[in-house]
Scaffold this motif. Structure first.
Motif, PDB file in Angstrom:
ATOM      1  N   MET A 244       3.585   7.899  11.064  1.00  0.00           N
ATOM      2  CA  MET A 244       2.708   7.987   9.891  1.00  0.00           C
ATOM      3  C   MET A 244       2.555   6.613   9.234  1.00  0.00           C
ATOM      4  O   MET A 244       1.459   6.213   8.858  1.00  0.00           O
ATOM      5  CB  MET A 244       3.285   8.968   8.869  1.00  0.00           C
ATOM      6  CG  MET A 244       3.362  10.388   9.362  1.00  0.00           C
ATOM      7  SD  MET A 244       1.810  11.291   9.200  1.00  0.00           S
ATOM      8  CE  MET A 244       1.695  11.424   7.431  1.00  0.00           C
ATOM      9  N   PHE A 245       3.677   5.901   9.096  1.00  0.00           N
ATOM     10  CA  PHE A 245       3.597   4.566   8.481  1.00  0.00           C
ATOM     11  C   PHE A 245       2.770   3.612   9.348  1.00  0.00           C
ATOM     12  O   PHE A 245       2.005   2.809   8.823  1.00  0.00           O
ATOM     13  CB  PHE A 245       5.001   3.998   8.226  1.00  0.00           C
ATOM     14  CG  PHE A 245       5.623   4.514   6.954  1.00  0.00           C
ATOM     15  CD1 PHE A 245       4.979   4.326   5.729  1.00  0.00           C
ATOM     16  CD2 PHE A 245       6.828   5.191   6.958  1.00  0.00           C
ATOM     17  CE1 PHE A 245       5.535   4.800   4.545  1.00  0.00           C
ATOM     18  CE2 PHE A 245       7.394   5.672   5.785  1.00  0.00           C
ATOM     19  CZ  PHE A 245       6.738   5.481   4.574  1.00  0.00           C
ATOM     20  N   GLU A 250      -2.237   0.696  10.004  1.00  0.00           N
ATOM     21  CA  GLU A 250      -3.428   0.416  10.804  1.00  0.00           C
ATOM     22  C   GLU A 250      -4.701   0.671  10.009  1.00  0.00           C
ATOM     23  O   GLU A 250      -5.632  -0.134  10.026  1.00  0.00           O
ATOM     24  CB  GLU A 250      -3.458   1.339  12.024  1.00  0.00           C
ATOM     25  CG  GLU A 250      -2.975   0.705  13.297  1.00  0.00           C
ATOM     26  CD  GLU A 250      -3.091   1.692  14.453  1.00  0.00           C
ATOM     27  OE1 GLU A 250      -2.162   1.700  15.265  1.00  0.00           O
ATOM     28  OE2 GLU A 250      -4.088   2.461  14.519  1.00  0.00           O
ATOM     29  N   GLY A 251      -4.704   1.826   9.319  1.00  0.00           N
ATOM     30  CA  GLY A 251      -5.869   2.186   8.509  1.00  0.00           C
ATOM     31  C   GLY A 251      -6.131   1.135   7.435  1.00  0.00           C
ATOM     32  O   GLY A 251      -7.282   0.764   7.172  1.00  0.00           O
ATOM     33  N   ILE A 252      -5.051   0.642   6.834  1.00  0.00           N
ATOM     34  CA  ILE A 252      -5.192  -0.371   5.775  1.00  0.00           C
ATOM     35  C   ILE A 252      -5.734  -1.676   6.361  1.00  0.00           C
ATOM     36  O   ILE A 252      -6.625  -2.307   5.794  1.00  0.00           O
ATOM     37  CB  ILE A 252      -3.835  -0.595   5.065  1.00  0.00           C
ATOM     38  CG1 ILE A 252      -3.488   0.644   4.234  1.00  0.00           C
ATOM     39  CG2 ILE A 252      -3.875  -1.847   4.190  1.00  0.00           C
ATOM     40  CD1 ILE A 252      -2.068   0.700   3.735  1.00  0.00           C
ATOM     41  N   MET A 253      -5.210  -2.067   7.525  1.00  0.00           N
ATOM     42  CA  MET A 253      -5.663  -3.316   8.154  1.00  0.00           C
ATOM     43  C   MET A 253      -7.156  -3.262   8.480  1.00  0.00           C
ATOM     44  O   MET A 253      -7.865  -4.256   8.384  1.00  0.00           O
ATOM     45  CB  MET A 253      -4.878  -3.580   9.450  1.00  0.00           C
ATOM     46  CG  MET A 253      -3.378  -3.749   9.271  1.00  0.00           C
ATOM     47  SD  MET A 253      -2.914  -5.031   8.088  1.00  0.00           S
ATOM     48  CE  MET A 253      -3.105  -6.477   9.130  1.00  0.00           C
ATOM     49  N   GLN A 254      -7.604  -2.047   8.863  1.00  0.00           N
ATOM     50  CA  GLN A 254      -9.015  -1.913   9.237  1.00  0.00           C
ATOM     51  C   GLN A 254      -9.907  -1.619   8.039  1.00  0.00           C
ATOM     52  O   GLN A 254     -11.133  -1.600   8.148  1.00  0.00           O
ATOM     53  CB  GLN A 254      -9.179  -0.781  10.262  1.00  0.00           C
ATOM     54  CG  GLN A 254      -8.607  -1.124  11.630  1.00  0.00           C
ATOM     55  CD  GLN A 254      -8.304   0.116  12.455  1.00  0.00           C
ATOM     56  OE1 GLN A 254      -8.621   1.234  12.038  1.00  0.00           O
ATOM     57  NE2 GLN A 254      -7.685  -0.070  13.606  1.00  0.00           N
ATOM     58  N   ARG A 271       7.355   2.480  -0.665  1.00  0.00           N
ATOM     59  CA  ARG A 271       8.763   2.101  -0.592  1.00  0.00           C
ATOM     60  C   ARG A 271       9.646   3.296  -0.974  1.00  0.00           C
ATOM     61  O   ARG A 271      10.666   3.562  -0.346  1.00  0.00           O
ATOM     62  CB  ARG A 271       9.023   0.896  -1.499  1.00  0.00           C
ATOM     63  CG  ARG A 271      10.300   0.173  -1.148  1.00  0.00           C
ATOM     64  CD  ARG A 271      10.454  -1.103  -1.957  1.00  0.00           C
ATOM     65  NE  ARG A 271       9.529  -2.143  -1.546  1.00  0.00           N
ATOM     66  CZ  ARG A 271       9.056  -3.100  -2.350  1.00  0.00           C
ATOM     67  NH1 ARG A 271       9.416  -3.132  -3.628  1.00  0.00           N
ATOM     68  NH2 ARG A 271       8.234  -4.012  -1.894  1.00  0.00           N
ATOM     69  N   GLY A 272       9.225   4.001  -2.012  1.00  0.00           N
ATOM     70  CA  GLY A 272       9.976   5.172  -2.462  1.00  0.00           C
ATOM     71  C   GLY A 272      10.034   6.252  -1.390  1.00  0.00           C
ATOM     72  O   GLY A 272      11.082   6.854  -1.157  1.00  0.00           O
ATOM     73  N   VAL A 273       8.914   6.489  -0.733  1.00  0.00           N
ATOM     74  CA  VAL A 273       8.869   7.514   0.319  1.00  0.00           C
ATOM     75  C   VAL A 273       9.784   7.107   1.472  1.00  0.00           C
ATOM     76  O   VAL A 273      10.555   7.913   1.982  1.00  0.00           O
ATOM     77  CB  VAL A 273       7.419   7.720   0.823  1.00  0.00           C
ATOM     78  CG1 VAL A 273       7.403   8.620   2.054  1.00  0.00           C
ATOM     79  CG2 VAL A 273       6.553   8.314  -0.282  1.00  0.00           C
ATOM     80  N   LYS A 274       9.718   5.843   1.849  1.00  0.00           N
ATOM     81  CA  LYS A 274      10.568   5.337   2.932  1.00  0.00           C
ATOM     82  C   LYS A 274      12.042   5.574   2.612  1.00  0.00           C
ATOM     83  O   LYS A 274      12.824   5.976   3.445  1.00  0.00           O
ATOM     84  CB  LYS A 274      10.305   3.842   3.129  1.00  0.00           C
ATOM     85  CG  LYS A 274      10.034   3.477   4.576  1.00  0.00           C
ATOM     86  CD  LYS A 274       9.607   2.032   4.729  1.00  0.00           C
ATOM     87  CE  LYS A 274       8.807   1.880   6.015  1.00  0.00           C
ATOM     88  NZ  LYS A 274       8.081   0.629   6.090  1.00  0.00           N
ATOM     89  N   LYS A 275      12.379   5.323   1.341  1.00  0.00           N
ATOM     90  CA  LYS A 275      13.766   5.502   0.914  1.00  0.00           C
ATOM     91  C   LYS A 275      14.152   6.993   0.940  1.00  0.00           C
ATOM     92  O   LYS A 275      15.246   7.349   1.370  1.00  0.00           O
ATOM     93  CB  LYS A 275      13.920   4.928  -0.504  1.00  0.00           C
ATOM     94  CG  LYS A 275      15.348   4.665  -0.865  1.00  0.00           C
ATOM     95  CD  LYS A 275      15.499   3.864  -2.157  1.00  0.00           C
ATOM     96  CE  LYS A 275      16.976   3.877  -2.523  1.00  0.00           C
ATOM     97  NZ  LYS A 275      17.307   4.008  -3.877  1.00  0.00           N
TER      98      LYS A 275
ATOM     99  N   GLY B 241       4.957  15.424   9.094  1.00  0.00           N
ATOM    100  CA  GLY B 241       3.649  14.927   8.665  1.00  0.00           C
ATOM    101  C   GLY B 241       3.288  15.486   7.300  1.00  0.00           C
ATOM    102  O   GLY B 241       2.903  14.748   6.383  1.00  0.00           O
ATOM    103  N   LYS B 242       3.460  16.794   7.146  1.00  0.00           N
ATOM    104  CA  LYS B 242       3.156  17.424   5.851  1.00  0.00           C
ATOM    105  C   LYS B 242       4.079  16.895   4.764  1.00  0.00           C
ATOM    106  O   LYS B 242       3.654  16.619   3.648  1.00  0.00           O
ATOM    107  CB  LYS B 242       3.305  18.944   5.966  1.00  0.00           C
ATOM    108  CG  LYS B 242       2.119  19.575   6.647  1.00  0.00           C
ATOM    109  CD  LYS B 242       2.001  21.066   6.334  1.00  0.00           C
ATOM    110  CE  LYS B 242       0.832  21.639   7.108  1.00  0.00           C
ATOM    111  NZ  LYS B 242       1.125  22.951   7.679  1.00  0.00           N
ATOM    112  N   ALA B 243       5.370  16.771   5.103  1.00  0.00           N
ATOM    113  CA  ALA B 243       6.354  16.302   4.129  1.00  0.00           C
ATOM    114  C   ALA B 243       5.980  14.916   3.608  1.00  0.00           C
ATOM    115  O   ALA B 243       6.069  14.633   2.410  1.00  0.00           O
ATOM    116  CB  ALA B 243       7.757  16.279   4.745  1.00  0.00           C
ATOM    117  N   MET B 244       5.546  14.047   4.526  1.00  0.00           N
ATOM    118  CA  MET B 244       5.188  12.681   4.123  1.00  0.00           C
ATOM    119  C   MET B 244       4.032  12.703   3.126  1.00  0.00           C
ATOM    120  O   MET B 244       4.048  11.982   2.125  1.00  0.00           O
ATOM    121  CB  MET B 244       4.784  11.868   5.353  1.00  0.00           C
ATOM    122  CG  MET B 244       5.886  11.646   6.346  1.00  0.00           C
ATOM    123  SD  MET B 244       6.970  10.282   5.922  1.00  0.00           S
ATOM    124  CE  MET B 244       5.867   8.905   6.156  1.00  0.00           C
TER     125      MET B 244
END
Lengths: 334, 334
Positions: A244-245, A250-254, A271-275, B241-244
């Motif tokens: 997902m990240f 990729e979406g942001i780069m494009q 960052r919060g989600v990653k944590k 995917g949904k959780a993210m």
């Protein structure tokens, strides 16, 4: 409490283990640690650091067990490795718990052979606590150590998970679910169906089968599974999180300037989600069912993961989770 | 080619099936469809719609099979259900392929019993194609139908997946991996270890064990697994995917105005990611190993998923995937 730290086994080397141990010592004044490994490597990492020398010992060890070693053979052959010496010291009562980032298979075999199992436990199970989107936690038993499980073993895992969630997370009557390929009772392999029947007629708060899409939704407090499916579920979540990240990036780069500004504004959210989905926060997987607490922290551990695992080991020993599990298993076998 | 559409079985009712069929007819002029179900329901959905009447037939059916029905029993008892009548017509050669959103277990049993298996196939496998972050596709065989698989079955699944990826995606020599709890050869249940040996010594482009974290990274073209672990892997990815998205949304809600503006700027990126990981795009799971193509589109299907599945069924029939699989299995058994 006194926690043994196997200083070898992490991809990043001895340094992260030592740093994590010092951080844990600084954070909890009632804690002592025994650093087990090549003394000269450990000494180098300790140079110039401030810590309470009264609460730190070093146990000298020889050639460490690696991930290339055959699990059982390594335990028999590498008798002066940090893992084997640590487990021996644990079994002898020189410490209350142990943390290792080493070879999972060796640690499982060593725990069962050297530290030995609680009466009534068929195996030690690798229990992993994962954070859920409800901000609760779910313990997955087994999360990868025992790939082939008889129904009775799955029932034991459920008991151990239940004890853990009651004692460590203060949940009065944890809900227990069985990972299967459908919510209906008749879904699953023969072993899963038999385990379903055992759990249904047992004394735990069993709510039935759980699908893998609910691993992270907080559907249950204890998720029972064999180590094969448990590993698949956890690794698939991990992979999907990373995917997902990658796709968002990729979406942001494009997406041109607009997307890049959007990213800057949402940087803290990402960052919060990653944590939130990181396994570092919960302090490693725990082998339950053995006579002492043994924690497996992952191979990619950094100092922070070591610290969390050491503090978690200390807490599990303090709460006498081993004694509670023995009591729980005794009741089931009656 | 002519595709049978079982109009019952989707959560959203007959309408989505009929709409999907009409959209497919409009998109591909060489396609004919047979709508199978309660005539009065189908007629209501067709009212006022424009379509080529030459290419649409209706096959009247009685009480449909539901998800509450016991799979095998339903096939025996509900002889005039849309699913059973459809499978019979398919077996009789009245059409080239069939699409259904109904009870997966019934569809598997019905396919095996009524449409019958190709010589050399032990079971029909449910094959699902998932999009990867490399913008390639991986076929997962089995993705949920056969929970208990002998090593030889897993080898057959590999052959079927290989044929599919060669014929439908034009990959000359698809890479084949085996889902396990570790990349090393000695990882896995006894059945997985045996399957590993069979695949290693077989004629496919076998690259070894694959961990579940690589389901979506495009590590292999064909991912072989039993239906239990396959279901766990796919559902875990879906859940993660949904959780993210839930966590990102929560973060945005708590992040104040700055985060909300960031969200507006990234809205299209999020929508793109959602579409990339959606299972609607690939057109349902396919039962491979039977004498005709049968596609299971998911219960939550909308008109778009039906359309995709119908067009996919048409394509698989046109490419003679069944004949190619028969040929592939014949070679393995030699």
């Amino acid at each position: 409490m006194k926690v043994l730290v196997d200083c070898h086994g992490a991809d990043a080397g001895v340094q992260v283990a030592v740093e994590g141990a010092l951080d844990a010592l600084n954070e909890r004044k009632s804690l002592s640690v025994v650093l087990c490994g090549k003394k000269q490597d450990i000494d180098k990492c300790l140079e110039g650091k401030t810590y309470d020398k009264e609460r730190l010992e070093i146990k000298e060890a020889g050639e460490p067990i690696t991930n290339d070693d055959a699990p059982a053979l390594a335990i028999r052959r590498k008798k002066d490795s940090s893992m084997v010496l640590g487990l021996r010291a644990l079994a002898a009562g020189e410490a209350d718990a142990m943390v290792s980032a080493g070879n999972t298979g060796s640690l499982l075999v060593g725990t069962q052979v050297i530290v030995k199992l609680i009466e009534g436990a068929t195996r030690a199970t690798l229990a992993s606590v994962v954070p859920t989107i409800k901000d609760t936690h779910t313990i997955i038993v087994d999360s990868g150590a025992n790939v082939d499980c008889r129904p009775e073993m799955l029932e034991e895992f459920a008991v151990m998970g239940d004890v853990y969630m009651r004692n460590i997370f203060g949940i009065e009557r944890p809900t227990v679910g069985l990972l299967s390929n459908g919510a209906e009772e008749e879904k699953g392999t023969p072993a899963i169906k038999e385990a379903h029947a055992l759990l249904k007629n047992g004394g735990l708060n069993f709510v039935g089968n759980i699908e893998a899409r609910d691993v992270l939704t907080g559907a249950v407090d204890v998720l029972v599974t064999d180590g094969f499916a448990g590993n698949v579920a956890i690794k698939a979540c991990e992979g999907m999180g990373k995917a997902m990240f990658v796709l968002i990036k990729e979406g942001i780069m494009q997406g041109g300037l607009k997307a890049k500004i959007g990213y800057l504004l949402l940087k803290n959210v990402f960052r919060g989600v990653k944590k939130r989905v990181s396994s570092d926060e919960v302090g490693g997987g725990v082998f339950l069912g053995a006579n002492k607490i043994v924690i497996k922290t992952h191979g990619a551990s950094n100092a922070f993961s070591y610290k969390k695992s050491i503090l978690n080991a200390d807490r599990l020993a303090e709460k006498n989770v081993v004694g509670q599990i023995a009591e729980g298993l005794r009741k089931v076998k009656e």
